[in-house]
Motif scaffolding. Structure first.
Motif, PDB file in Angstrom:
ATOM      1  N   LEU A 156       0.822  -1.214   0.000  1.00 28.58           N
ATOM      2  CA  LEU A 156       0.000   0.000   0.000  1.00 28.58           C
ATOM      3  C   LEU A 156       0.860   1.269   0.000  1.00 28.58           C
ATOM      4  O   LEU A 156       0.559   2.239  -0.713  1.00 28.58           O
ATOM      5  N   LEU A 157       1.924   1.251   0.806  1.00 27.69           N
ATOM      6  CA  LEU A 157       2.753   2.446   0.983  1.00 27.69           C
ATOM      7  C   LEU A 157       3.990   2.455   0.081  1.00 27.69           C
ATOM      8  O   LEU A 157       4.760   3.417   0.101  1.00 27.69           O
ATOM      9  N   LYS A 158       4.160   1.348  -0.670  1.00 28.25           N
ATOM     10  CA  LYS A 158       5.266   1.223  -1.636  1.00 28.25           C
ATOM     11  C   LYS A 158       6.652   1.370  -0.984  1.00 28.25           C
ATOM     12  O   LYS A 158       7.440   2.241  -1.326  1.00 28.25           O
ATOM     13  N   PHE A 159       6.920   0.494  -0.001  1.00 32.08           N
ATOM     14  CA  PHE A 159       8.266   0.460   0.575  1.00 32.08           C
ATOM     15  C   PHE A 159       8.739  -0.992   0.674  1.00 32.08           C
ATOM     16  O   PHE A 159       7.942  -1.934   0.558  1.00 32.08           O
ATOM     17  N   ASN A 160      10.038  -1.165   0.882  1.00 32.52           N
ATOM     18  CA  ASN A 160      10.638  -2.491   0.987  1.00 32.52           C
ATOM     19  C   ASN A 160      10.380  -3.046   2.396  1.00 32.52           C
ATOM     20  O   ASN A 160      10.850  -2.466   3.386  1.00 32.52           O
ATOM     21  N   PRO A 161       9.659  -4.167   2.517  1.00 32.07           N
ATOM     22  CA  PRO A 161       9.292  -4.669   3.850  1.00 32.07           C
ATOM     23  C   PRO A 161      10.405  -5.430   4.568  1.00 32.07           C
ATOM     24  O   PRO A 161      10.298  -5.689   5.768  1.00 32.07           O
ATOM     25  N   VAL A 162      11.482  -5.790   3.857  1.00 32.94           N
ATOM     26  CA  VAL A 162      12.529  -6.637   4.439  1.00 32.94           C
ATOM     27  C   VAL A 162      13.174  -6.035   5.696  1.00 32.94           C
ATOM     28  O   VAL A 162      13.282  -6.719   6.720  1.00 32.94           O
ATOM     29  N   PRO A 163      13.632  -4.763   5.681  1.00 35.33           N
ATOM     30  CA  PRO A 163      14.216  -4.193   6.898  1.00 35.33           C
ATOM     31  C   PRO A 163      13.269  -4.261   8.102  1.00 35.33           C
ATOM     32  O   PRO A 163      13.699  -4.568   9.225  1.00 35.33           O
ATOM     33  N   MET A 164      11.992  -3.987   7.859  1.00 38.83           N
ATOM     34  CA  MET A 164      11.020  -3.994   8.954  1.00 38.83           C
ATOM     35  C   MET A 164      10.798  -5.416   9.474  1.00 38.83           C
ATOM     36  O   MET A 164      10.719  -5.634  10.690  1.00 38.83           O
ATOM     37  N   ILE A 165      10.721  -6.386   8.560  1.00 44.92           N
ATOM     38  CA  ILE A 165      10.519  -7.779   8.973  1.00 44.92           C
ATOM     39  C   ILE A 165      11.717  -8.283   9.779  1.00 44.92           C
ATOM     40  O   ILE A 165      11.558  -8.941  10.808  1.00 44.92           O
ATOM     41  N   LEU A 166      12.935  -7.955   9.334  1.00 46.46           N
ATOM     42  CA  LEU A 166      14.141  -8.373  10.047  1.00 46.46           C
ATOM     43  C   LEU A 166      14.180  -7.788  11.462  1.00 46.46           C
ATOM     44  O   LEU A 166      14.531  -8.478  12.426  1.00 46.46           O
ATOM     45  N   SER A 167      13.823  -6.520  11.573  1.00 48.00           N
ATOM     46  CA  SER A 167      13.829  -5.879  12.897  1.00 48.00           C
ATOM     47  C   SER A 167      12.712  -6.430  13.777  1.00 48.00           C
ATOM     48  O   SER A 167      12.877  -6.591  14.995  1.00 48.00           O
ATOM     49  N   GLU A 168      11.562  -6.755  13.181  1.00 48.05           N
ATOM     50  CA  GLU A 168      10.444  -7.329  13.938  1.00 48.05           C
ATOM     51  C   GLU A 168      10.810  -8.700  14.502  1.00 48.05           C
ATOM     52  O   GLU A 168      10.473  -9.025  15.650  1.00 48.05           O
ATOM     53  N   ILE A 169      11.482  -9.506  13.693  1.00 46.41           N
ATOM     54  CA  ILE A 169      11.899 -10.844  14.131  1.00 46.41           C
ATOM     55  C   ILE A 169      12.806 -10.736  15.356  1.00 46.41           C
ATOM     56  O   ILE A 169      12.600 -11.412  16.372  1.00 46.41           O
TER      57      ILE A 169
END
Length: 452
Positions: A156-169
């Motif tokens: 929806l916001l057009k950003f790369n989710p990988v950094p956020m997923i890595l930090s969430e993990i």
């Protein structure tokens, strides 16, 4: 070493190897190795029916102490830890009820709206939310829903989710280390050594809280380029779905929130009430199923029975090491190396469990080490709780270093891969290993200053 000890070690190593290779589903591995332990080690070699009975530990379920502890009574650490299994099963049922009502999706969408969908505040908010949720809900479940919502928001916001997923993990594993019910290793440690929710939150919780501040700063620095390159200036907020749309049924939503609140209250106060985590898990499951009505069968079908069976087999194999005296030998070796120096002992446990948990699943390692530290405390005159907190932080955080170190890591990277964002070992370890080292150093220094 005796024949029984050699055989128990071979079965244990074989179990670890097959779990790491991941060619056979891990619950089949532990159940198969558990059966070999019962038949070969206890039955044929030792010819000890008492060892089989003690390891299966079924009799403990039918004692009053299993459901309500009075005074300073301790739960048995031998064999299958049924309290852990019942508690995890109960929490699984509750979480499925919450998910069905749309609770997790609503929470994520609500938080994103509060920070006005801006990348950096969203990044920080999701790290904090991941840590807080993982304090009360299994980190696997937290990541399963957070990663899915993160991918949805990224589209929806057009950003790369990988950094956020890595930090969430990483933050889910960190938050899980803060409480007794946050991560499976802590559940094992808590139920085996009779520690309460308050014991964890005032010890590992403080370490996790201090570490979280440093970790947020660290991830903001590591992913600064990705975060600053993302812009939401042209974003039409009105076009985004409302958080209310995530709620599938308002009544179910309210009921699931009340049940979750009651679960938290019972966990926080269980040291005062004497209610064991087995009792709390069973009650929460029953209430959730009653509230679900006709949907109760659907909730029961979604419970992860494979994980529960994995635990059963695992405890039997570790019971083989315990009954043959191998765990006492391991404890003696650590005591010999440290020469009674408590700081060196703590460092060995934190870094040893951290490195081991980075390479293999941290659940079997924690289950193996609990009787080891108990033996260490008895023979070396060291406070058991000090070693327990060191083991907790080492296993919980060490598992964050690699994609296979903890179940939450596997789930998070799998969700990303299914949505076209493959996270390789190199990309994962580049950010996770330094973060792991930061937390382990903080935990070690905290332990030295407070307990040694």
């Amino acid at each position: 070493m005796s024949t029984a000890q050699v055989l128990a070690v071979i079965i244990f190593i074989a179990m670890f190897v097959f779990i790491v290779l991941d060619k056979i589903e891990r619950h089949y591995v532990t159940l198969g190795c558990g059966l070999l332990t019962l038949v070969l080690v206890f039955g044929i070699v030792m010819q000890d029916a008492g060892a089989i009975v003690e390891t299966l530990n079924l009799q403990s379920i039918f004692t009053m102490e299993f459901w309500r502890v009075s005074g300073s009574a301790e739960e048995s650490t031998a064999g299958i830890n049924w309290a852990t299994i019942i508690f995890i099963a109960g929490m699984m049922v509750m979480v499925e009820g919450m998910a069905k009502s749309g609770f997790f999706r609503w929470l994520c969408m609500r938080l994103a709206k509060l920070v006005n969908y801006k990348p950096i505040p969203l990044f920080v908010a999701f790290m904090i939310m991941s840590s807080i949720l993982a304090m009360f809900i299994d980190s696997i479940t937290v990541i399963l829903f957070l990663a899915a919502v993160t991918v949805e928001l990224a589209k929806l916001l057009k950003f790369n989710p990988v950094p956020m997923i890595l930090s969430e993990i990483f933050c889910a594993n960190l938050g899980g280390s803060a409480t007794m019910c946050g991560d499976p290793p802590n559940i094992i440690i808590g139920t085996s050594l009779s520690y309460s929710f308050a014991d964890f939150i005032t010890n590992t919780g403080l370490m996790a809280g201090i570490s979280l501040v440093f970790i947020i700063i660290y991830f903001l620095f590591v992913f600064r380029k990705e975060l600053t390159s993302q812009s939401t200036k042209d974003l039409n907020v009105d076009s985004l779905p409302s958080p209310k749309e995530a709620i599938t049924n308002k009544t179910d939503f309210v009921v699931s929130c009340v049940i979750f609140f009651c679960a938290v209250v019972m966990l926080v106060t269980h040291a005062n009430t004497g209610l064991t985590v087995a009792f709390i898990g069973a009650v929460i499951a029953v209430v959730t199923l009653i509230a679900a009505g006709k949907s109760c069968v659907e909730l029961l079908k979604k419970v992860d029975y494979k994980t529960l069976l994995f635990f059963v087999g695992l405890f039997v194999v570790v019971g083989g090491l315990e009954q043959t005296g191998m765990l006492e030998i391991m404890a003696g070796l650590i005591g010999k190396i440290s020469k009674g120096n408590i700081q060196l002992m703590v460092a060995i446990i934190i870094w040893g469990s951290g490195v081991a948990s980075a390479l293999v699943d941290n659940i079997p390692f924690a289950a193996t080490m609990v009787p080891v530290i108990k033996s260490l405390a008895a023979t070396q005159g060291v406070e058991l709780s000090t070693l327990a907190w060191a083991l907790s932080m080492g296993t919980d955080i060490g598992g964050s270093a690699t994609p296979i170190g903890a179940s939450a890591n596997v789930v998070g990277t799998s969700v990303a891969a299914k949505n076209g964002h493959v996270i390789g070992w190199g990309q994962y370890c580049k950010s996770a290993i330094p973060a792991t080292i930061i937390v382990l150093v903080i935990s070690m220094l905290f332990t030295f200053l407070r307990y040694c």
